[in-house]
Design a protein around this motif. Structure first.
Motif, PDB file in Angstrom:
ATOM      1  N   GLU A  53       0.826  -1.209   0.000  1.00 56.20           N
ATOM      2  CA  GLU A  53       0.000   0.000   0.000  1.00 56.20           C
ATOM      3  C   GLU A  53       0.861   1.261   0.000  1.00 56.20           C
ATOM      4  O   GLU A  53       0.600   2.204  -0.760  1.00 56.20           O
ATOM      5  CB  GLU A  53      -0.909  -0.021   1.231  1.00 56.20           C
ATOM      6  CG  GLU A  53      -1.762   1.220   1.414  1.00 56.20           C
ATOM      7  CD  GLU A  53      -2.507   1.215   2.733  1.00 56.20           C
ATOM      8  OE1 GLU A  53      -2.616   2.287   3.356  1.00 56.20           O
ATOM      9  OE2 GLU A  53      -2.961   0.136   3.165  1.00 56.20           O
ATOM     10  N   ILE A  54       1.893   1.302   0.823  1.00 58.88           N
ATOM     11  CA  ILE A  54       2.672   2.537   0.934  1.00 58.88           C
ATOM     12  C   ILE A  54       3.787   2.622  -0.111  1.00 58.88           C
ATOM     13  O   ILE A  54       4.230   3.723  -0.452  1.00 58.88           O
ATOM     14  CB  ILE A  54       3.269   2.697   2.353  1.00 58.88           C
ATOM     15  CG1 ILE A  54       4.255   1.588   2.685  1.00 58.88           C
ATOM     16  CG2 ILE A  54       2.162   2.767   3.390  1.00 58.88           C
ATOM     17  CD1 ILE A  54       4.900   1.732   4.054  1.00 58.88           C
ATOM     18  N   ALA A  55       4.241   1.474  -0.636  1.00 58.09           N
ATOM     19  CA  ALA A  55       5.340   1.490  -1.610  1.00 58.09           C
ATOM     20  C   ALA A  55       4.844   1.534  -3.047  1.00 58.09           C
ATOM     21  O   ALA A  55       5.613   1.871  -3.951  1.00 58.09           O
ATOM     22  CB  ALA A  55       6.229   0.266  -1.408  1.00 58.09           C
ATOM     23  N   GLY A  56       3.578   1.168  -3.264  1.00 58.19           N
ATOM     24  CA  GLY A  56       3.028   1.226  -4.615  1.00 58.19           C
ATOM     25  C   GLY A  56       3.420   0.066  -5.508  1.00 58.19           C
ATOM     26  O   GLY A  56       3.244   0.134  -6.725  1.00 58.19           O
ATOM     27  N   HIS A  57       3.951  -1.005  -4.932  1.00 57.00           N
ATOM     28  CA  HIS A  57       4.311  -2.197  -5.693  1.00 57.00           C
ATOM     29  C   HIS A  57       3.867  -3.435  -4.923  1.00 57.00           C
ATOM     30  O   HIS A  57       3.844  -3.436  -3.688  1.00 57.00           O
ATOM     31  CB  HIS A  57       5.812  -2.256  -5.964  1.00 57.00           C
ATOM     32  CG  HIS A  57       6.281  -1.235  -6.949  1.00 57.00           C
ATOM     33  ND1 HIS A  57       6.142  -1.372  -8.311  1.00 57.00           N
ATOM     34  CD2 HIS A  57       6.886  -0.032  -6.759  1.00 57.00           C
ATOM     35  CE1 HIS A  57       6.649  -0.313  -8.928  1.00 57.00           C
ATOM     36  NE2 HIS A  57       7.103   0.524  -8.004  1.00 57.00           N
ATOM     37  N   GLN A  58       3.566  -4.487  -5.629  1.00 53.14           N
ATOM     38  CA  GLN A  58       3.051  -5.699  -5.017  1.00 53.14           C
ATOM     39  C   GLN A  58       4.138  -6.447  -4.248  1.00 53.14           C
ATOM     40  O   GLN A  58       5.294  -6.506  -4.675  1.00 53.14           O
ATOM     41  CB  GLN A  58       2.470  -6.621  -6.102  1.00 53.14           C
ATOM     42  CG  GLN A  58       1.691  -7.808  -5.565  1.00 53.14           C
ATOM     43  CD  GLN A  58       1.043  -8.615  -6.675  1.00 53.14           C
ATOM     44  OE1 GLN A  58       1.326  -8.404  -7.843  1.00 53.14           O
ATOM     45  NE2 GLN A  58       0.175  -9.538  -6.306  1.00 53.14           N
ATOM     46  N   PHE A  59       3.765  -7.022  -3.102  1.00 52.48           N
ATOM     47  CA  PHE A  59       4.628  -7.906  -2.328  1.00 52.48           C
ATOM     48  C   PHE A  59       3.979  -9.292  -2.347  1.00 52.48           C
ATOM     49  O   PHE A  59       2.875  -9.466  -1.843  1.00 52.48           O
ATOM     50  CB  PHE A  59       4.774  -7.414  -0.888  1.00 52.48           C
ATOM     51  CG  PHE A  59       5.740  -6.273  -0.724  1.00 52.48           C
ATOM     52  CD1 PHE A  59       6.900  -6.424   0.008  1.00 52.48           C
ATOM     53  CD2 PHE A  59       5.485  -5.028  -1.304  1.00 52.48           C
ATOM     54  CE1 PHE A  59       7.797  -5.374   0.162  1.00 52.48           C
ATOM     55  CE2 PHE A  59       6.370  -3.979  -1.149  1.00 52.48           C
ATOM     56  CZ  PHE A  59       7.536  -4.145  -0.419  1.00 52.48           C
TER      57      PHE A  59
END
Length: 321
Positions: A53-59
């Motif tokens: 959510e905060i980094a803008g990339h999927q984990f």
């Protein structure tokens, strides 16, 4: 903007990119070192969702279980240090395993970049509902009075985990005969405790608490030196066995050689994620406490934990060939 100023900014940006400060730039693979469904897996997925959510990339969580988390830890150690692969480190692989394991496929001091703490939590001692013990003293009495020398069976997430160590220390401190039954993670071990095929388990509190709340197992104690707010009616084991204090901790681990800027960025985003109110509530409901640390403090903590746990492990007789 003047040419020199523009060139300076571009140079700074290039240095930041080389240092990894722009992390993440794409999907991040997070290696979970225990099977799906257990407490560490649930907490890992909560953290990964907040990071996405905060980094803008999927984990994306990839579970690589086995050998008390050492299979997954080895996968982290052998990944490229480019930020595309990180994973779960912590007490099992980085502070306990070096003592009872005759050999490990990685060097726990040299092969990792330990980025930040993630959470701390106690284990919870639960027994199957058919066992005639509702308190720790009753459990000790049952263990010592079984006919024919039959031992209580104590499940764990694998040899060398805090679940194993908790059971070994319980047996050592009480003199209660106990048979250790290792699994590839806490979730499958709990299944057999619920089914009555095994007598008990010291499980990470998220998994044990969920089953206890549903009445599938009977909780007797937590392994921290104090009671846990998520289960305040369950006594601390130290109330019956003074000095008993085993708390599980985890951290964000990456392969050694991670660029300093990237490591700093990971640490900063992790701090932001762990400060989120929704994540903190979710952790608290599972009996876990968010635990951010600076990287240098984490390594000092890991070293101290290894030294403190070594005599306990040796006293318990826990050994893995």
């Amino acid at each position: 903007m003047g040419g020199f100023a523009a060139a300076g900014l571009l140079g700074a940006e290039a240095r930041a990119q080389r240092g990894g400060a722009a992390w993440p730039t794409g999907c991040v693979r997070f290696i979970g070192i225990f099977p799906p469904g257990g407490g560490t897996d649930i907490l890992s997925r909560i953290w990964c969702a907040k990071m996405a959510e905060i980094a803008g990339h999927q984990f994306v969580v990839e579970n690589r279980s086995g050998s008390a988390g050492n299979v997954g830890a080895d996968a982290i150690a052998k990944a490229r240090p480019d930020g595309a692969t990180v994973g779960l480190g912590g007490i099992a692989s980085h502070a306990i395993a070096p003592t009872p394991y005759a050999s490990l496929p990685f060097d726990h001091r040299r092969d990792f970049a330990l980025v930040s703490g993630l959470w701390r939590l106690p284990n919870m001692l639960v027994v199957n509902n058919d066992l005639p013990a509702r308190t720790v003293p009753e459990l000790i009495e049952v263990a010592k009075s079984r006919p024919g020398g039959r031992q209580l069976s104590c499940a764990s997430a694998g040899a060398g985990t805090t679940l194993h160590l908790s059971g070994a220390m319980f047996a050592h401190m009480t003199g209660a005969p106990m048979l250790h039954v290792p699994y590839r993670g806490g979730a499958p071990a709990m299944v057999d405790v619920i089914a009555g095929r095994l007598d008990m388990i010291f499980d990470n509190i998220p998994g044990a608490l969920a089953q206890a709340r549903q009445g599938k197992v009977r909780p007797l104690a937590v392994t921290g030196k104090e009671r846990n707010a998520a289960a305040s009616d369950v006594p601390a084991l130290a109330e019956h066995l003074p000095g008993f204090d085993i708390v599980s901790w985890t951290c964000l681990a990456a392969p050694a050689g991670l660029p300093p800027g990237m490591a700093a960025r990971m640490n900063s985003l992790t701090r932001q994620a762990l400060a989120g109110e929704e994540l903190r509530r979710s952790f608290a409901d599972l009996g876990a406490a968010p635990w951010w640390t600076a990287a240098e403090d984490l390594e000092a903590y890991r070293t101290a934990q290894e030294a403190a746990l070594r005599p306990l492990i040796l006293a318990s007789g826990a050994r893995v060939e």
